[in-house]
Scaffold this active site. Sequence first.
Site, mmCIF file in Angstrom:
data_model
loop_
_atom_site.group_PDB
_atom_site.id
_atom_site.type_symbol
_atom_site.label_atom_id
_atom_site.label_comp_id
_atom_site.label_asym_id
_atom_site.label_seq_id
_atom_site.Cartn_x
_atom_site.Cartn_y
_atom_site.Cartn_z
ATOM 1 N N HIS A 178 -2.788 10.248 0.235
ATOM 2 C CA HIS A 178 -2.972 8.963 -0.442
ATOM 3 C C HIS A 178 -2.821 9.095 -1.943
ATOM 4 O O HIS A 178 -2.117 8.320 -2.577
ATOM 5 C CB HIS A 178 -4.388 8.433 -0.152
ATOM 6 N N ASP A 191 4.275 -14.527 11.535
ATOM 7 C CA ASP A 191 3.007 -14.999 10.988
ATOM 8 C C ASP A 191 1.943 -13.909 11.156
ATOM 9 O O ASP A 191 1.353 -13.756 12.223
ATOM 10 C CB ASP A 191 2.623 -16.281 11.750
ATOM 11 N N GLU A 211 0.843 -1.212 0.000
ATOM 12 C CA GLU A 211 0.000 0.000 0.000
ATOM 13 C C GLU A 211 0.871 1.252 0.000
ATOM 14 O O GLU A 211 1.700 1.442 0.900
ATOM 15 C CB GLU A 211 -0.934 -0.022 1.224
#
Length: 438
Positions: free
Chosen positions: A393, A296, A85
């Site tokens: 963004h 994990d 992202e």
Amino acid sequence: MSKTISGFSKLSKSKKIDWLVETYFSNKEAAKTVLKQYWNSNDKLQQLHDEFIENTISNYYLPLGVAPNFIINEKTYTIPMAIEESSVVAAASKAAKFWATRGGFKTEVISTTKIGQVHFNFSGELDTLQKYFEWVKPKLIETTKPITKNMETRGGGILDIELRDKSDTLEGYFQLHATFETLDAMGANFINSCLEQFAKTFVSEIADYEVIANTDLDIQIIMSILSNYVPDCLVRAEVSCKVEDLQEDPSIPADEFAKKFIQAVKIAEIEPFRAVTHNKGIMNGIDAVVLATGNDFRAVEACVHAYASRNGQYGSLTHASIENGIFKFWIEIPLALGTVGGLTSLHPLVKLALEMLHKPSAKELMQIVAVAGLAQNFAALRSLTTTGIQEGHMKMHLMNILNQFEASNEEKAHLVEHFKTNVVTHSAVVEALNNLRQ
Ligand code: MEV
């Protein structure tokens, strides 16, 4: 209709790819080329990756970025982050820099207990089961010694085993609920091996006990597995400063920003629709570091969201307050992480990431990861309550749009400059690119 295949895992890698491209792709050579483009030219390294999982056909790359300038308990860190992202690393870096001049991040590990359970059915008197459990408990511990010996030498091992009666919620259902200290290991293999041995001993000792106690025991093991929910493997990270020191953006006074920020956190505390997005932003930071350090992330995700619901309603993982003119923002989360075992000594980039973090213990890594989550949330809330999230963004997304239209380096440089003073939207970028190309 595509075909099913048997014996696929036994085929060589190139035969697997042949079958795959024959079955699914119209342009077979193009598909093969894409897969091969991502192979590593170092055969040994490629083999290492091939052997991480079954049926490997290629590698799936994620960018590995770094966020510098994190001060955690007076020590400086550059935090590695594996994430796709666009805005996450930039946001982390911004938050790190902001807090570096305001005392940095303070962290502490609250607890490190892991959990595993043997789930079983029992029919009979509870008292009979309890007596059997007390009798067999030392044998459960004793028969796992070959598994626990090394861990015990280092100061970890089994902490306790309890018998838990769950038959009021599911008929005949009981557990051996065990707690563990796994030190620098995430501990999944260690815990699961102990549990499977508990289950074996729990059943194999029945015959002896039936003779000694002159009774019958009807026990059926259902399964033995660790719990990824570790509410007692908790870490806390915090930032604080005087409200007036929050001032940075001249368009909004510090106290107004602080109040809006606190309200934003409070909304996430009480409103699940907002809380999920709020926590997703936190996990942007957490998962990226968890992944970069070979841990994990599915286990961490599952646990963190269960923890966010521990009071019966899903809520924010972070909290904030203003008391006596001091702004405080903190996170308390369960994190089961390891810095030994698993991928940590196998994956060259994971080794590099851990070395970059000063070869942390699992406890130190818990603190670093919690900080990454808190920083990410700070950056998100700061944008959301001031400029809005899209400005930053879309600036970061600009490059993705340009790449989608195969912009040259020259075109990119030109358009990055252009969009410093223009609002980035998908259509505005396409239009600007077309204008440039005409
Ligand atoms: C986007 O990946 C994450 C945010 O939506 C988080 C938030 O809303 O707090 C920006």
